[in-house]
Design an enzyme around this catalytic site. Structure first.
Site, PDB file in Angstrom:
ATOM      1  N   SER A 183      14.463   0.954   5.937  1.00 51.19           N
ATOM      2  CA  SER A 183      14.081  -0.377   6.366  1.00 51.19           C
ATOM      3  C   SER A 183      15.348  -1.167   6.636  1.00 51.19           C
ATOM      4  CB  SER A 183      13.258  -1.044   5.265  1.00 51.19           C
ATOM      5  OG  SER A 183      13.365  -2.450   5.376  1.00 51.19           O
ATOM      6  N   HIS A 227     -14.150  10.380  -1.271  1.00 58.78           N
ATOM      7  CA  HIS A 227     -14.064   8.907  -1.248  1.00 58.78           C
ATOM      8  C   HIS A 227     -12.688   8.403  -1.685  1.00 58.78           C
ATOM      9  CE1 HIS A 227     -18.540   8.957  -1.138  1.00 58.78           C
ATOM     10  NE2 HIS A 227     -18.379   9.983  -1.955  1.00 58.78           N
ATOM     11  N   LYS A 287      13.742   1.461   0.668  1.00 59.15           N
ATOM     12  CA  LYS A 287      12.626   2.093   1.386  1.00 59.15           C
ATOM     13  C   LYS A 287      12.962   3.408   2.056  1.00 59.15           C
ATOM     14  CE  LYS A 287       9.460  -0.275   3.170  1.00 59.15           C
ATOM     15  NZ  LYS A 287       8.020  -0.448   3.124  1.00 59.15           N
TER      16      LYS A 287
END
Ligand code: ARG
Length: 456
Positions: A277, A156, A283
């Site tokens: 980016s 999960h 990034k």
């Protein structure tokens, strides 16, 4: 412009009708296979005495020249000639004269195109299998370096139990092993020759289909000419195998993406497989993994597309079947690319062992150990689960983990707990002790790596 099939027609089609019906824009990718098929066909026609040796020689000479030009990328295809088959036939007759028209004796474009597709997929599936195996080797190598790297295992997407990081990587090895197996098994059904089925009913010429099969390296010929020109199962099967492969790659890609986040930081991708980016200088994006995840959609789409094309078509050939090509080419292209990229991405990624170490030492993924410990001491597992849950709750309230909880506090829930509990609770012990067959225990993982090597 006169069509190769124009005899019966009084009027030519509008340009845009030609354009809509033409497949040359994409089936030119079959150029080599189409020439190979023709070489085998005309050789067989000669061997059977259907064409005399002078004609055969001339046709073979022309085909050899076409092959040469095709390899050099010098052929110029035209929409007016509809598809790869008619384009090549036109080029052949332009080159060697009307004798070129004898090539199509005892053959139809229907068995011809099916033959091309079989030849094409035979080659590409072999490439796919090779690339899967290369990727498996890379995964295996990475796994060998991380047998004793402990990582959190998830269910999960919640911390579940500690695992060997190699065990996690190897799960993908086995998925790929089954993919490889599926592609290899599908070969049996790709390796059947439709040529000689004619338009659909066979031919009046005394052809030798076995001979054509031998020349083209096929193990069998279709037993039913109507089936031969209508069958696209082998392409559906390929698209289906490709879809399942992409499912696996996509799940792996998703993990790579999650692992590269600041929140996880379990791995770092090499600069060569990341992008920046245009606005945010900090990034480093896992674009390649995202793209593989994204491209899974088109591969599924290609499968759905072909199934839908086929479902309402009566026997035998229908023009609908021309729609079998673009999706197949696209899926071939996509999975070959995805496998290559993924292999490089995994080979060059850095596993942040310290971060993983820190992660497993600051969670409750060792809770099962405590429950198992109590069960080993005779407490029914359900009760042990309850006791452990209470102790986890106590820890959460105090902002500590199970290993930090003093013995007296543990004993307040169960007198069965003794000092040795702390050995059991260490993540390393948790992994080492999961020594059941196929489990994450170090010895089991080593055994698994040996089994994996035997598959390569
Ligand atoms: N371009 C066609 C295809 O890809 C070749 C077969 C055409 N046969 C025909 N009877 N029109 O399906």
């Amino acid at each position: 412009m006169t069509k190769l099939w124009g005899g019966r027609f009084q009027k030519s089609a509008e340009n845009w009708v030609d354009e809509f019906g033409a497949s040359i824009g994409f089936d030119q990718q079959l150029v080599m296979e189409d020439i190979e098929g023709s070489i085998a066909h005309v050789t067989m026609l000669g061997a059977q005495g259907i064409l005399d040796s002078k004609d055969v020689e001339q046709i073979l000479g022309g085909l050899a020249e076409l092959k040469h030009s095709a390899e050099a990328g010098e052929l110029e295809f035209s929409v007016a000639n509809e598809d790869i088959h008619l384009n090549l036939e036109k080029m052949l007759t332009d080159k060697i004269g009307p004798v070129g028209g004898k090539l199509h004796t005892g053959r139809s474009r229907n068995d011809q195109v099916a033959t091309d597709m079989h030849l094409f997929l035979k080659k590409r599936v072999a490439e796919v299998v090779d690339l899967i195996e290369t990727f498996q080797k890379t995964i295996l190598k990475k796994a060998e370096q991380h047998v004793e790297t402990i990582a959190p295992g998830y269910t999960h997407l919640q911390r579940a139990q500690p695992i060997s990081f190699a065990h996690h990587l190897m799960a993908y090895f086995w998925m790929l092993e089954r993919d490889k197996e599926r592609f290899n098994e599908s070969m049996k059904r790709i390796d059947i020759l439709p040529l000689g089925a004619g338009a659909m009913a066979g031919t009046t010429f005394p052809i030798d289909r076995e001979k054509s099969a031998e020349l083209l390296g096929f193990s069998a010929v279709y037993a039913n000419s109507m089936d031969a020109v209508s069958d696209r199962d082998f392409i559906v099967e390929f698209l289906s195998n490709a879809s399942l492969l992409m499912t696996h790659l996509s799940r792996f890609a998703e993990e790579i993406i999650i692992w590269s986040t600041d929140e996880f930081k379990f791995i770092e991708l090499d600069d060569a497989f990341s992008t920046g980016s245009s606005i945010m200088p900090q990034k480093k994006n896992p674009d390649m993994a995202e793209l593989i995840r994204g491209k899974t959609g088109r591969v599924y789409g290609n499968l759905m597309g072909l199934l839908t094309v086929l479902k309402g078509t009566p026997l035998t050939y229908n023009k609908d079947m021309q729609e079998d090509k673009e999706g197949m080419f696209d899926s071939v292209h996509t999975i070959l690319g995805a496998l290559k990229i993924f292999e490089g991405m995994v080979r060059t990624m850095t596993v942040k062992t310290e971060k993983l170490h820190q992660a497993v030492h600051s969670d409750f993924s060792n809770a099962t150990e405590l429950a198992d410990y109590l069960a080993t001491k005779g407490m029914p597992f359900r009760e042990a689960h309850e006791v452990t849950g209470k102790l986890v709750f106590t820890c959460i309230q105090r902002g500590i983990f199970l290993l930090d909880l003093p013995l007296e506090d543990m004993q307040s829930e169960s007198k069965l707990i003794e000092q040795d509990v702390y050995d059991v609770l260490s993540p390393e012990a948790a992994v080492r002790r999961r020594n059941s067959l196929g489990g994450t225990g170090f010895d089991q993982v080593r055994l698994q790596l040996e089994k994996a090597k035997a598959c390569l």
